[in-house]
Scaffold this active site. Structure first.
Site, PDB file in Angstrom:
ATOM      1  N   CYS A   3      34.344  41.880  38.869  1.00 30.36           N
ATOM      2  CA  CYS A   3      35.047  43.099  38.528  1.00 30.36           C
ATOM      3  C   CYS A   3      36.432  43.082  38.154  1.00 30.36           C
ATOM      4  CB  CYS A   3      34.828  44.004  39.619  1.00 30.36           C
ATOM      5  SG  CYS A   3      33.056  44.224  39.973  1.00 30.36           S
TER       6      CYS A   3
HETATM    7  C1  UGA Z   1      35.800  45.479  43.381  1.00 29.84           C
HETATM    8  C2  UGA Z   1      36.257  46.699  43.891  1.00 29.84           C
HETATM    9  O1  UGA Z   1      36.626  46.659  45.344  1.00 29.84           O
HETATM   10  C3  UGA Z   1      35.077  48.044  44.201  1.00 29.84           C
HETATM   11  O2  UGA Z   1      35.868  49.258  44.556  1.00 29.84           O
HETATM   12  C4  UGA Z   1      34.528  48.236  42.753  1.00 29.84           C
HETATM   13  O3  UGA Z   1      33.417  49.151  42.657  1.00 29.84           O
HETATM   14  C5  UGA Z   1      34.064  46.746  42.181  1.00 29.84           C
HETATM   15  O4  UGA Z   1      35.226  45.786  42.186  1.00 29.84           O
HETATM   16  C6  UGA Z   1      33.409  46.968  41.005  1.00 29.84           C
HETATM   17  O5  UGA Z   1      34.216  47.364  40.050  1.00 29.84           O
HETATM   18  O6  UGA Z   1      32.271  47.153  40.739  1.00 29.84           O
HETATM   19  P1  UGA Z   1      34.353  43.523  44.467  1.00 29.84           P
HETATM   20  O7  UGA Z   1      34.440  42.870  43.149  1.00 29.84           O
HETATM   21  O8  UGA Z   1      33.003  43.476  45.293  1.00 29.84           O
HETATM   22  O9  UGA Z   1      34.713  44.938  44.301  1.00 29.84           O
HETATM   23  O10 UGA Z   1      35.394  42.759  45.702  1.00 29.84           O
HETATM   24  P2  UGA Z   1      36.380  42.943  46.448  1.00 29.84           P
HETATM   25  O11 UGA Z   1      36.161  43.399  47.700  1.00 29.84           O
HETATM   26  O12 UGA Z   1      37.550  44.255  45.837  1.00 29.84           O
HETATM   27  O13 UGA Z   1      37.353  41.863  46.380  1.00 29.84           O
HETATM   28  C7  UGA Z   1      37.842  41.176  44.936  1.00 29.84           C
HETATM   29  C8  UGA Z   1      38.593  39.929  45.401  1.00 29.84           C
HETATM   30  O14 UGA Z   1      39.805  40.380  45.836  1.00 29.84           O
HETATM   31  C9  UGA Z   1      37.792  39.014  46.136  1.00 29.84           C
HETATM   32  O15 UGA Z   1      37.995  37.644  45.661  1.00 29.84           O
HETATM   33  C10 UGA Z   1      38.608  38.903  47.395  1.00 29.84           C
HETATM   34  O16 UGA Z   1      38.707  37.705  48.249  1.00 29.84           O
HETATM   35  C11 UGA Z   1      40.123  39.222  46.908  1.00 29.84           C
HETATM   36  N1  UGA Z   1      40.937  40.053  47.936  1.00 29.84           N
HETATM   37  C12 UGA Z   1      40.748  40.946  48.298  1.00 29.84           C
HETATM   38  C13 UGA Z   1      42.134  39.437  48.177  1.00 29.84           C
HETATM   39  O17 UGA Z   1      42.499  38.118  47.991  1.00 29.84           O
HETATM   40  N2  UGA Z   1      42.745  39.925  49.165  1.00 29.84           N
HETATM   41  C14 UGA Z   1      42.877  40.964  49.916  1.00 29.84           C
HETATM   42  O18 UGA Z   1      43.463  41.679  50.573  1.00 29.84           O
HETATM   43  C15 UGA Z   1      41.348  41.572  49.566  1.00 29.84           C
END
Ligand code: UGA
Length: 418
Positions: A255
């Site tokens: 995403c």
């Molecule tokens: C993301 C959004 O958080 C959701 O709200 C949205 O609905 C979804 O995309 C979508 O568009 O369907 P998701 O892809 O499940 O959700 O993943 P996240 O939890 O957002 O994490 C994304 C990435 O960021 C991961 O690789 C995670 O490791 C990284 N991340 C997250 C960091 O590097 N640092 C952080 O502090 C948080």
């Protein structure tokens, strides 16, 4: 997203048919086994099947007995990063054909992430063309973007921070609002392009937070400051908050990278250079290179070096490896002639399907670490927080799985930006 939405609605007592093209997925879903790893989904799905509230089918014909269609198809990226609308267009055509056969009024709800303007400019015209009906005469359209996080998608569905409903017609918005009866959250009703943009702005902001803290981290590292303490320090300002400030390898998944790329390309198409968003992508791209540079600095030429990898999924508690930073790291290591041993509690089958041959997949973290020249931690699974894994090893931590001050007492430790 489609399966989680369908299961959540069925568990609320709605009668749901899930239309899916992939026969293997249909058969798995109808047996109560979700084709993705998602906390609590198998149990809820089985429950819905037992109560005959949900079934997966192949044929759009099944739409005829329903009142509402939620479009949850993927909107992947084209090679240049722009949005690929082929699944959206295909589903709009099929739905349109069914709308042409229906006698009862129908509401089409777009849950897929689409660039602002797509519903009005692409989807509604296709529905009109293939149904032979005008919008509002026989059908209505609303946009209801999803904010589900993989790994906790059901929890996100039932406990949303907000519900966004984009509508051109009050009746369509009311229909969507009714689907959320019993779920308590602020409901924001707006026009269709605004709802489409809320989704992009949300993901772009989350990505910006991550690249922001990574940039601060890179600077802190040069100054000998711990970025995690800085993040804690800023988090008490309620305008900033404490979420999405974990510095490290950067963001992946199906995403954030895709939506950011699509928004940047759409901006270009409008003659606007989205400098901030492009920088967010660039910081993210470079973060992965940092861990490779650190390994090379320590070990020299990587040819024939044995590298242990802990973590393949783009984040913990999922088997999803789409745009996972770990995959990029591994591809770079292999290109440099390194030999890779890897372990992930859930994502190895998915990783094996997309990574080059020659990687040794291990049965445990201990096995992956044993006999390697160094260890790279690329996903913060809880089991990787076990310090004894790293005793006596050279460790490059991309996800802050251990406290660096402690780690330095039992291993040769380097964080990616701390
Ligand atoms: C993301 C959004 O958080 C959701 O709200 C949205 O609905 C979804 O995309 C979508 O568009 O369907 P998701 O892809 O499940 O959700 O993943 P996240 O939890 O957002 O994490 C994304 C990435 O960021 C991961 O690789 C995670 O490791 C990284 N991340 C997250 C960091 O590097 N640092 C952080 O502090 C948080």
């Amino acid at each position: 997203m489609g399966l989680v939405t369908a299961t959540a609605l069925a568990s609320k007592g709605h009668n749901v048919v899930l239309i899916e093209k992939d026969k293997a997925k249909i058969s798995s879903i109808n047996k109560g086994k979700a084709p993705i790893a998602e906390d609590g989904l198998d149990d809820k799905l089985s429950d819905c099947l037992k109560h005959n509230c949900l079934r997966a089918v192949e044929n759009y014909q099944e739409m005829l007995g329903t009142d509402v269609t939620l479009v949850c198809v993927g909107t992947p990226s084209n090679p240049d990063g722009s949005i690929d609308l082929s699944y959206i267009k295909q589903s709009a055509r099929e739905i349109g054909k069914m709308l042409g056969k229906k006698t009862e009024r129908h509401t089409v709800v777009i849950r897929s992430t689409v660039i602002p303007g797509t519903t009005r400019g692409v989807i509604i015209p296709a529905l009109e063309e293939y149904s032979g009906h005008k919008l509002h005469d026989a059908f209505d359209v609303a946009v209801n973007p999803e904010f589900l996080q993989e790994g906790s998608a059901l929890r996100c569905y039932f406990n949303p921070d907000r519900i966004i409903i984009g509508e051109d017609d009050k009746g369509a918005g009311d229909t969507v609002e009714k689907l959320y009866e019993g779920i308590s959250a602020p409901i924001i009703r707006t026009d269709i392009p605004t709802a489409e943009m809320v989704k992009y702005a949300s993901n772009a902001f989350l990505a910006t937070k991550i690249s922001f803290i990574n940039e601060i981290g890179n600077l802190c590292q040069k100054l000998g400051i711990d970025v995690y303490e800085v993040a804690k320090g800023i988090s008490f300002d309620y305008r900033i908050g404490d979420r999405f400030l974990n510095a490290g390898l950067g963001f992946g998944g199906s995403c954030l990278p895709k939506d950011l790329g699509a928004l940047v390309q759409a901006s270009r198409g409008l003659g606007y250079h989205a400098r901030l968003l492009e920088s967010v992508m660039e910081v993210n791209r470079l973060q992965v290179l940092k861990i490779i540079q650190a390994v090379e600095q320590k070990l020299g030429d990587l040819k024939n070096k044995k590298i242990s990898i802990l973590g393949l999924a783009f984040k913990p508690n999922t088997d999803d490896v789409r745009s996972a930073p770990a995959l990029r790291v591994i591809e770079m290591l292999i290109n440099k002639g390194a030999m890779v041993k890897a372990y992930d509690p859930m994502a190895m089958p998915n990783a094996r399907a997309v990574l080059p041959e020659g990687i040794e997949y291990c049965r445990s973290a201990e096995e992956a670490v044993r006999g390697g020249d160094c260890v790279l931690v690329l996903t913060e699974w809880a089991e990787f927080k076990n310090e004894s894994l790293y005793r006596g090893e050279i460790v490059f931590d991309g996800r802050r799985v251990v406290d660096p001050r402690n780690a330095k007492t039992f291993c040769d430790y380097q964080g990616i930006c701390w």
